[in-house]
Design an enzyme around this catalytic site. Structure first.
Site, PDB file in Angstrom:
ATOM      1  N   ASP A   7       0.933  -1.102   0.106  1.00  0.00           N
ATOM      2  CA  ASP A   7       0.025   0.055   0.094  1.00  0.00           C
ATOM      3  C   ASP A   7       0.775   1.152  -0.078  1.00  0.00           C
ATOM      4  O   ASP A   7       1.496   1.474   0.875  1.00  0.00           O
ATOM      5  CB  ASP A   7      -0.745  -0.072   1.260  1.00  0.00           C
ATOM      6  CG  ASP A   7      -1.813   1.055   1.194  1.00  0.00           C
ATOM      7  OD1 ASP A   7      -2.050   1.704   0.126  1.00  0.00           O
ATOM      8  OD2 ASP A   7      -2.553   0.817   2.181  1.00  0.00           O
ATOM      9  N   ASP A 101      -3.217   2.393  -5.552  1.00  0.00           N
ATOM     10  CA  ASP A 101      -2.190   2.576  -4.893  1.00  0.00           C
ATOM     11  C   ASP A 101      -2.177   1.098  -3.969  1.00  0.00           C
ATOM     12  O   ASP A 101      -1.400   1.126  -2.773  1.00  0.00           O
ATOM     13  CB  ASP A 101      -2.271   3.507  -3.984  1.00  0.00           C
ATOM     14  CG  ASP A 101      -3.281   3.705  -2.889  1.00  0.00           C
ATOM     15  OD1 ASP A 101      -4.241   2.903  -3.116  1.00  0.00           O
ATOM     16  OD2 ASP A 101      -3.278   4.472  -2.059  1.00  0.00           O
ATOM     17  N   GLU A 102      -2.764   0.120  -3.971  1.00  0.00           N
ATOM     18  CA  GLU A 102      -2.872  -1.060  -3.191  1.00  0.00           C
ATOM     19  C   GLU A 102      -3.164  -2.353  -3.884  1.00  0.00           C
ATOM     20  O   GLU A 102      -3.961  -2.569  -5.098  1.00  0.00           O
ATOM     21  CB  GLU A 102      -4.164  -0.839  -2.329  1.00  0.00           C
ATOM     22  CG  GLU A 102      -4.334  -1.415  -0.905  1.00  0.00           C
ATOM     23  CD  GLU A 102      -5.586  -1.255  -0.441  1.00  0.00           C
ATOM     24  OE1 GLU A 102      -6.317  -2.212  -0.143  1.00  0.00           O
ATOM     25  OE2 GLU A 102      -6.229  -0.265  -0.675  1.00  0.00           O
TER      26      GLU A 102
HETATM   27 MG   LIG Z   1      -2.539   3.896   0.238  1.00  0.00          MG
END
Ligand SMILES: [Mg+2]
Length: 345
Positions: A7, A101-102
């Site tokens: 993350d 983003d993960e």
């Molecule tokens: Mg994040």
């Protein structure tokens, strides 16, 4: 089973910091510019003031009058995200993208040196993209996600089987994936505040009151989460097209262009380890009319001979007489090559 949850930290704000080094270490947020707008991301210096994502601008400014607020640059974030995901491929081909983003990575092939490998991943992302990524390792998705959150930002944490359940006991119930704010309120009213409180409730009670979700929590805090890493292809489509100043009229010229394009697609597919079940062509005539045609095949393809054969069929069926100013083709419905074998690992 070994699963990594990765993350990126304060992603949009971190990308902006790379472009504006002068703002680094200063409270910065990305999002709505107007007073009634909403923030999308706040960096860590801003979080110290209590500023967070989904907060209205006026509220953030009252908490932190010096807050710098930048508008969103979606294209820039997408490109940066793609860079990160390309690098993640070096650590596992089995990646489930959860958001920009993960992601979850199935790293069951890591027999030893898990810590070194996780730290190497963090280092690589930092060196190549300038971004901090938090990494959590565990034996299921729920715990891997919890682990990546454990030492954020720029953290790494490994939750092992022997840590469960004691490690989780002091956590507030909001940390249990699947307990939203409404369930949290209900549980609070029952006097349940920590995972340890939740652990005391028996399965039937949780199921009666919270149905399927309750059963899920019951299992998750005991380290049971059978959800697999669901590998998704990185892109929905792989395509190429070319515009011509001199309109193309001859069938053999169109086919020659498509053949080169199919060879390009094969090269890209090989590089990315993917194939596509749908082949499409796109043509634009001199008077700017666009024609697209596709065919979905029973078996996915990537070799140029196969894609080109479909393109030729589509061209012949379309029987377009007008001169063309654009010719393109693409592979869609992408999937990883060799996914069939991997599903049974
Ligand atoms: Mg994040």
């Amino acid at each position: 089973m070994k699963i990594l949850h990765v993350d990126l930290d304060a992603f949009y704000a971190s990308v902006e910091e790379l472009d504006h080094p002068e703002y680094k270490n200063r409270p910065l947020a990305v999002g709505g510019q107007r007073e009634d707008g909403i923030l999308t991301t706040a960096n860590y210096p801003a979080r110290k003031f209590g500023v967070h994502s989904a907060m209205p601008v006026f509220m953030a400014k009252s908490l932190c009058p010096d807050l710098i607020i930048l508008p969103m640059h979606r294209k820039k974030y997408l490109e940066k995200s793609q860079e990160v995901f390309d690098l993640l491929q070096d650590f596992s081909p089995r990646i489930e993208k959860v958001s920009i983003d993960e992601a979850y990575l199935d790293v069951s092939h890591w027999q030893e040196g898990e810590i070194e490998k996780s730290l190497a991943l963090k280092k690589k992302i930092k060196e190549e993209t300038g971004l901090n990524i938090s990494v959590g390792l565990s034996y299921n998705k729920f715990l891997a996600k919890l682990a990546s959150d454990w030492k954020k930002p720029d953290g790494f944490f490994w939750i092992k089987e022997e840590d469960i359940p004691d490690l989780l006991f002091p956590l507030p119930i909001s940390k249990v994936h699947g307990i939203g704010s409404r369930s949290e309120d209900r549980l609070h009213r029952m006097g349940i505040r920590t995972v340890e409180d939740l652990y005391q409730l028996d399965q039937d009670f949780l199921q009666d009151h919270f149905h399927k979700a309750g059963l899920q929590w019951y299992r998750r805090i005991r380290g049971i989460d059978p959800r697999p890493v669901e590998v998704n292809s990185r892109r929905k489509s792989l395509g190429t097209e070319e515009t011509f100043h001199e309109p193309i009229t001859k069938r053999e010229d169109i086919l020659a262009i498509l053949k080169t394009q199919c060879q390009e697609l094969e090269e890209e597919s090989l590089k990315k380890g993917i194939q596509g079940a749908t082949v499409s062509i796109k043509l634009k005539t001199k008077d700017f009319k666009v024609y697209t045609r596709s065919k979905t095949l029973r078996e996915p393809v990537y070799r140029w001979q196969d894609t080109f054969a479909v393109c030729r069929d589509l061209i012949d069926k379309l029987a377009l007489k007008a001169p063309l100013r654009l010719v393109g083709c693409s592979l869609n419905n992408l999937m990883d090559r060799g996914i069939e074998q991997m599903t049974f690992l």
